[in-house]
Design a protein around this motif. Structure first.
Motif, PDB file in Angstrom:
ATOM      1  N   ARG A 117      38.355  42.029  27.856  1.00 25.08           N
ATOM      2  CA  ARG A 117      37.160  42.403  28.643  1.00 25.08           C
ATOM      3  C   ARG A 117      37.429  42.255  30.133  1.00 25.08           C
ATOM      4  NH1 ARG A 117      31.116  39.692  28.096  1.00 25.08           N
ATOM      5  NH2 ARG A 117      30.137  40.917  29.762  1.00 25.08           N
ATOM      6  N   ALA A 118      38.112  41.154  30.531  1.00 25.53           N
ATOM      7  CA  ALA A 118      38.430  40.957  31.949  1.00 25.53           C
ATOM      8  C   ALA A 118      39.377  42.038  32.449  1.00 25.53           C
ATOM      9  CB  ALA A 118      39.038  39.577  32.153  1.00 25.53           C
ATOM     10  N   ALA A 119      40.288  42.474  31.586  1.00 25.59           N
ATOM     11  CA  ALA A 119      41.228  43.527  31.990  1.00 25.59           C
ATOM     12  C   ALA A 119      40.500  44.846  32.199  1.00 25.59           C
ATOM     13  CB  ALA A 119      42.318  43.667  30.914  1.00 25.59           C
ATOM     14  N   GLN A 120      39.519  45.121  31.343  1.00 28.27           N
ATOM     15  CA  GLN A 120      38.738  46.356  31.508  1.00 28.27           C
ATOM     16  C   GLN A 120      37.914  46.324  32.797  1.00 28.27           C
ATOM     17  OE1 GLN A 120      36.506  46.403  27.861  1.00 28.27           O
ATOM     18  NE2 GLN A 120      38.256  47.113  26.605  1.00 28.27           N
ATOM     19  N   GLU A 121      37.283  45.156  33.063  1.00 26.49           N
ATOM     20  CA  GLU A 121      36.499  45.005  34.293  1.00 26.49           C
ATOM     21  C   GLU A 121      37.388  45.171  35.518  1.00 26.49           C
ATOM     22  OE1 GLU A 121      33.294  44.692  34.744  1.00 26.49           O
ATOM     23  OE2 GLU A 121      32.763  44.629  32.622  1.00 26.49           O
ATOM     24  N   LEU A 122      38.582  44.612  35.450  1.00 28.27           N
ATOM     25  CA  LEU A 122      39.503  44.745  36.597  1.00 28.27           C
ATOM     26  C   LEU A 122      39.943  46.182  36.782  1.00 28.27           C
ATOM     27  CD1 LEU A 122      41.208  43.455  38.826  1.00 28.27           C
ATOM     28  CD2 LEU A 122      42.984  43.007  37.108  1.00 28.27           C
ATOM     29  N   ARG A 124      38.176  48.906  36.032  1.00 29.10           N
ATOM     30  CA  ARG A 124      37.076  49.649  36.640  1.00 29.10           C
ATOM     31  C   ARG A 124      36.919  49.285  38.114  1.00 29.10           C
ATOM     32  NH1 ARG A 124      34.504  48.957  31.493  1.00 29.10           N
ATOM     33  NH2 ARG A 124      33.567  46.985  32.193  1.00 29.10           N
ATOM     34  N   ALA A 125      37.097  47.986  38.410  1.00 31.64           N
ATOM     35  CA  ALA A 125      36.974  47.553  39.804  1.00 31.64           C
ATOM     36  C   ALA A 125      38.053  48.180  40.666  1.00 31.64           C
ATOM     37  CB  ALA A 125      37.052  46.034  39.879  1.00 31.64           C
ATOM     38  N   THR A 126      39.231  48.374  40.091  1.00 30.79           N
ATOM     39  CA  THR A 126      40.326  49.001  40.847  1.00 30.79           C
ATOM     40  C   THR A 126      39.988  50.453  41.180  1.00 30.79           C
ATOM     41  OG1 THR A 126      41.938  47.566  39.750  1.00 30.79           O
ATOM     42  CG2 THR A 126      42.784  49.552  40.799  1.00 30.79           C
ATOM     43  N   ALA A 127      39.399  51.157  40.182  1.00 28.23           N
ATOM     44  CA  ALA A 127      39.016  52.564  40.432  1.00 28.23           C
ATOM     45  C   ALA A 127      37.894  52.643  41.459  1.00 28.23           C
ATOM     46  CB  ALA A 127      38.589  53.200  39.112  1.00 28.23           C
ATOM     47  N   LEU A 128      36.931  51.740  41.367  1.00 31.05           N
ATOM     48  CA  LEU A 128      35.822  51.748  42.328  1.00 31.05           C
ATOM     49  C   LEU A 128      36.296  51.388  43.730  1.00 31.05           C
ATOM     50  CD1 LEU A 128      33.047  50.061  40.146  1.00 31.05           C
ATOM     51  CD2 LEU A 128      33.186  52.473  40.831  1.00 31.05           C
ATOM     52  N   ASN A 133      33.722  52.273  46.460  1.00 35.54           N
ATOM     53  CA  ASN A 133      32.380  52.121  45.925  1.00 35.54           C
ATOM     54  C   ASN A 133      31.997  50.653  45.713  1.00 35.54           C
ATOM     55  OD1 ASN A 133      31.762  54.906  45.774  1.00 35.54           O
ATOM     56  ND2 ASN A 133      33.072  55.064  43.948  1.00 35.54           N
ATOM     57  N   ILE A 134      32.970  49.745  45.827  1.00 39.08           N
ATOM     58  CA  ILE A 134      32.680  48.306  45.793  1.00 39.08           C
ATOM     59  C   ILE A 134      33.448  47.637  46.917  1.00 39.08           C
ATOM     60  CG2 ILE A 134      32.309  48.185  43.284  1.00 39.08           C
ATOM     61  CD1 ILE A 134      35.126  47.001  43.053  1.00 39.08           C
ATOM     62  N   SER A 135      33.011  46.435  47.217  1.00 40.09           N
ATOM     63  CA  SER A 135      33.690  45.701  48.293  1.00 40.09           C
ATOM     64  C   SER A 135      34.937  45.015  47.756  1.00 40.09           C
ATOM     65  CB  SER A 135      32.743  44.651  48.885  1.00 40.09           C
ATOM     66  OG  SER A 135      32.434  43.674  47.913  1.00 40.09           O
ATOM     67  N   GLU A 136      35.796  44.631  48.673  1.00 41.63           N
ATOM     68  CA  GLU A 136      37.004  43.918  48.278  1.00 41.63           C
ATOM     69  C   GLU A 136      36.666  42.541  47.687  1.00 41.63           C
ATOM     70  OE1 GLU A 136      40.062  43.644  51.143  1.00 41.63           O
ATOM     71  OE2 GLU A 136      40.217  45.806  51.466  1.00 41.63           O
ATOM     72  N   THR A 137      35.570  41.992  48.113  1.00 44.60           N
ATOM     73  CA  THR A 137      35.162  40.681  47.572  1.00 44.60           C
ATOM     74  C   THR A 137      34.873  40.774  46.078  1.00 44.60           C
ATOM     75  OG1 THR A 137      34.203  40.068  49.710  1.00 44.60           O
ATOM     76  CG2 THR A 137      33.475  38.828  47.765  1.00 44.60           C
ATOM     77  N   VAL A 138      34.150  41.817  45.677  1.00 44.24           N
ATOM     78  CA  VAL A 138      33.850  42.021  44.249  1.00 44.24           C
ATOM     79  C   VAL A 138      35.140  42.261  43.459  1.00 44.24           C
ATOM     80  CG1 VAL A 138      32.654  43.478  42.581  1.00 44.24           C
ATOM     81  CG2 VAL A 138      31.549  42.875  44.748  1.00 44.24           C
ATOM     82  N   PHE A 139      36.030  43.065  44.055  1.00 44.85           N
ATOM     83  CA  PHE A 139      37.312  43.336  43.376  1.00 44.85           C
ATOM     84  C   PHE A 139      38.094  42.045  43.166  1.00 44.85           C
ATOM     85  CE2 PHE A 139      41.878  44.013  43.772  1.00 44.85           C
ATOM     86  CZ  PHE A 139      42.112  44.855  42.693  1.00 44.85           C
TER      87      PHE A 139
END
Length: 331
Positions: A117-122, A124-128, A133-139
């Motif tokens: 699950r963490a790998a999937q979230e990471l 998606r965060a990389t694509a965003l 579309n997201i901040s570096e802090t969230v990534f």
């Protein structure tokens, strides 16, 4: 009358044979022809001390002094109640270690799911983050979660390995205790006769303290002491004859199995002072095992006599010492 005369003649002939044998081996072998040597000794056998591996209380002793025992016979039993309780605890520890492993394996499954699950979230965060579309802090938070999940999975897998080691250690301890319980039954390692009974039921003995002394009858021999000029000529396997004081009418076939590599003074049990003052070599002559096994019930150690050894294999034995299978040698 005729039957009685025949019996008398047979006994007289037997007595004459005894006289001939005795004259040959008496007087320190002075009647022996050249090429033969003799020495005084007594029938001996290997002694085996039967002792427990651990200190404890003797529960029972089945063997009796003088009794014959066969290989594997139970001679004595040591109290094993404490060992049995220790074994129960070891079995519980094995079961606990297996349960710990099951729990650790279940945790590994859970941690793997969290890592996926963490790998999937990471991902998606990389694509965003690429599309801003997201901040570096969230990534960075998603990346940290993934790293933590990977570390937690590694720790769970290590717990499985630890549980496996605990299982191996617990099972080894269980086998050790089982072996000790098995050793609490003292078995005869060979066929023989009980020489001494040294402990009784209820007594507490130390580890290695003998409870019984067993006389092994697989290796029955006589040791004699010969001067260097004789011992130096003896090959291993040289033929011999043993004549016992109790059975002067018979010569028992034997063969040389050992010649000491070092000289020594003759032991005190040799009767004459002249012999004790000489440097001699210890020589062992052994009675063949098949001859002993066929008469094992009659074998008795301690019987004194002489061993006559043939130095020159080309010489014929004197008639009184020729090999023959005598009836019940040690009866």
């Amino acid at each position: 009358m005729k039957k009685n005369s025949l019996i008398f003649l047979a006994l007289a002939a037997l007595a004459m044979v005894g006289v001939v044998v005795y004259s040959l081996v008496s007087e320190n072998g002075s009647q022996l022809p050249d090429g033969f040597a003799q020495g005084n000794g007594r029938i001996e056998a290997e002694q085996i001390e039967i002792a427990p591996t651990l200190a404890g209380r003797v529960e029972s002793v089945m063997a009796v002094e003088g009794g014959m025992v066969a290989t594997g016979d139970v001679l004595a039993e040591m109290d094993s109640d404490e060992l049995s309780a220790t074994l129960d605890r070891a079995k519980a520890e094995v079961a606990l270690a297996h349960q710990t492993k099951v729990e650790a394996e279940a945790l590994v499954v859970q941690r793997k799911s969290e890592l996926r699950r963490a790998a999937q979230e990471l991902q998606r965060a990389t694509a965003l983050l690429t599309g801003q579309n997201i901040s570096e802090t969230v990534f960075e938070e998603r990346e940290t979660i993934h790293q933590v999940a990977a570390a937690v999975l590694g720790a769970a897998q290590a717990r499985v390995a630890t549980a496996e080691s605990q299982i191996a250690a617990a099972e080894a301890e269980m086998r050790r205790i089982e072996a000790l319980i098995e050793d609490s039954s003292l078995l005869a390692p060979t066929r023989g006769r009980v020489l001494y009974r040294l402990a009784e039921p209820g007594e507490v003995v130390a580890a290695g303290e003998p409870i019984l002394t067993l006389l092994s009858l697989e290796n029955v021999y006589m040791e004699v002491f010969l001067p260097a000029r004789v011992a130096g000529l003896l090959p291993i396997g040289a033929e011999a004859r043993i004549v016992l004081d109790a059975l002067p009418d018979y010569s028992i076939p034997a063969f040389v199995t050992f010649v000491s590599p070092e000289a020594q003074f003759t032991p005190k049990q040799v009767e004459t002072l002249d012999e004790r003052e000489q440097l001699v070599f210890r020589v062992r002559v052994r009675i063949p095992e098949d001859l002993i096994q066929s008469r094992i019930e009659h074998v008795k150690t301690g019987l004194r006599g002489v061993a006559v050894i043939r130095i020159d294999p080309n010489l014929a034995w004197p008639a009184a010492l020729e090999q023959g299978i005598p009836p019940e040698l040690f009866e």
